[in-house]
Design an enzyme around this catalytic site. Structure first.
Site, mmCIF file in Angstrom:
data_model
loop_
_atom_site.group_PDB
_atom_site.id
_atom_site.type_symbol
_atom_site.label_atom_id
_atom_site.label_comp_id
_atom_site.label_asym_id
_atom_site.label_seq_id
_atom_site.Cartn_x
_atom_site.Cartn_y
_atom_site.Cartn_z
ATOM 1 N N LEU A 119 0.851 -1.187 0.000
ATOM 2 C CA LEU A 119 0.000 0.000 0.000
ATOM 3 C C LEU A 119 0.890 1.241 0.000
ATOM 4 C CD1 LEU A 119 -1.285 -2.363 1.952
ATOM 5 C CD2 LEU A 119 -2.965 -0.622 2.462
ATOM 6 N N ILE A 177 1.459 -5.114 8.192
ATOM 7 C CA ILE A 177 2.871 -4.792 8.405
ATOM 8 C C ILE A 177 3.095 -3.288 8.266
ATOM 9 C CG2 ILE A 177 5.233 -5.224 7.618
ATOM 10 C CD1 ILE A 177 4.190 -7.832 6.366
ATOM 11 N N GLY A 207 1.484 4.217 4.530
ATOM 12 C CA GLY A 207 2.344 3.352 3.720
ATOM 13 C C GLY A 207 2.654 2.054 4.428
ATOM 14 N N SER A 208 2.319 0.929 3.833
ATOM 15 C CA SER A 208 2.436 -0.327 4.560
ATOM 16 C C SER A 208 2.287 -1.517 3.617
ATOM 17 C CB SER A 208 1.366 -0.381 5.653
ATOM 18 O OG SER A 208 0.103 -0.041 5.106
ATOM 19 N N ARG A 209 2.037 -2.689 4.225
ATOM 20 C CA ARG A 209 1.905 -3.919 3.449
ATOM 21 C C ARG A 209 1.017 -4.892 4.219
ATOM 22 N NH1 ARG A 209 7.211 -7.468 1.755
ATOM 23 N NH2 ARG A 209 6.350 -9.551 2.030
#
Length: 249
Positions: A119, A177, A207-209
């Site tokens: 993301l 995450i 901002g991530s995953r």
């Protein structure tokens, strides 16, 4: 209207419009806008205008659009908006395996397919349940904040593991995450909660995953580099192991 049934025969009503903003973001936007107004009253325009723009950015980041969730028990849906950056076979993380004496069933040990969705700061950061079921073990792991696009972020970054057990006993795992800019994972659910497919389960800031661990005997129905939408894009179909190819153009 939330809960309205839509189908492929024209049932339902689609009304384009601006998405709502999650309460987590409203307070930050109001604080930023308030400081901007104070700066404007003091004629500090060099501060007021950037802060006003920042408040709009915060509202955009925390947007929470409605989604049309497919009603099919065989589907495993994307838990996040973003880009598929990894499709790999890995060992089930210890936090998702479960224990014999635990209250909730886990995925068990062994290799499974992991689909990673990255993301960016421009994506919607509300995460959704990939299937209906009961929230099992949830394990928060403190860690680093390296770039979430890197493979090592799955093992090194701050993360939240979630186990979801379907009514048929099949277990699906997902991991939120934190990334380079993401500094907090906010869960909306707790162990024992019953969730529907596509239901909001948490968010990650800036901002991530999200990693999705598919059950054994299920292969991804998405391709590397594909854009996916939380609660709408089909990541897998239980028991289906077809090989897919795509062409970038």
């Amino acid at each position: 209207m939330a809960g309205e049934v839509m189908d492929n025969r024209g049932r339902g009503e689609a009304k384009p419009g601006l998405p709502s903003v999650h309460p987590e973001g409203r307070k930050y936007a109001l604080i930023c806008l308030g400081v901007s107004l104070i700066a404007a009253l003091l004629a500090w325009e060099t501060i007021a205008w950037p802060l006003a723009f920042l408040s709009l950015c915060i509202l955009a980041f925390f947007r929470d659009p409605e989604r049309i969730v497919p009603r099919d028990d065989s589907l495993i849906l994307s838990p996040a908006d973003g880009t598929v950056t990894q499709i790999v076979e890995v060992e089930v993380p210890r936090e998702l395996q479960g224990e014999a004496e635990g209250r909730f069933k886990g995925m068990g040990a062994g290799p499974v397919t992991r689909v990673s969705v990255y993301l960016s700061i421009f994506d919607v950061h509300i995460n959704r349940s990939p299937c209906g079921g009961t929230i099992g073990d949830m394990a928060y792991v403190p860690g680093k904040f390296v770039n979430a696009e890197l493979d090592k972020s799955s093992e090194e970054n701050e993360r939240q593991h979630i186990v979801i057990t379907r009514s048929d006993g099949v277990v699906v795992g997902m991991t939120q995450i934190a990334g380079l800019l993401a500094r907090r994972i906010v869960p909306f659910v707790k162990p024992g909660d019953i969730v529907a497919a596509g239901q909001r389960v948490g968010l990650i800031r800036f901002g991530s995953r999200v990693d999705l661990y598919l059950p054994e005997g299920t292969s991804p129905q998405v391709l590397m580099g594909q854009r996916v939408i939380a609660g709408e894009t089909v990541i897998g179909r239980l028991g289906v192991t077809t090989e897919l190819e795509g062409l970038k153009q």
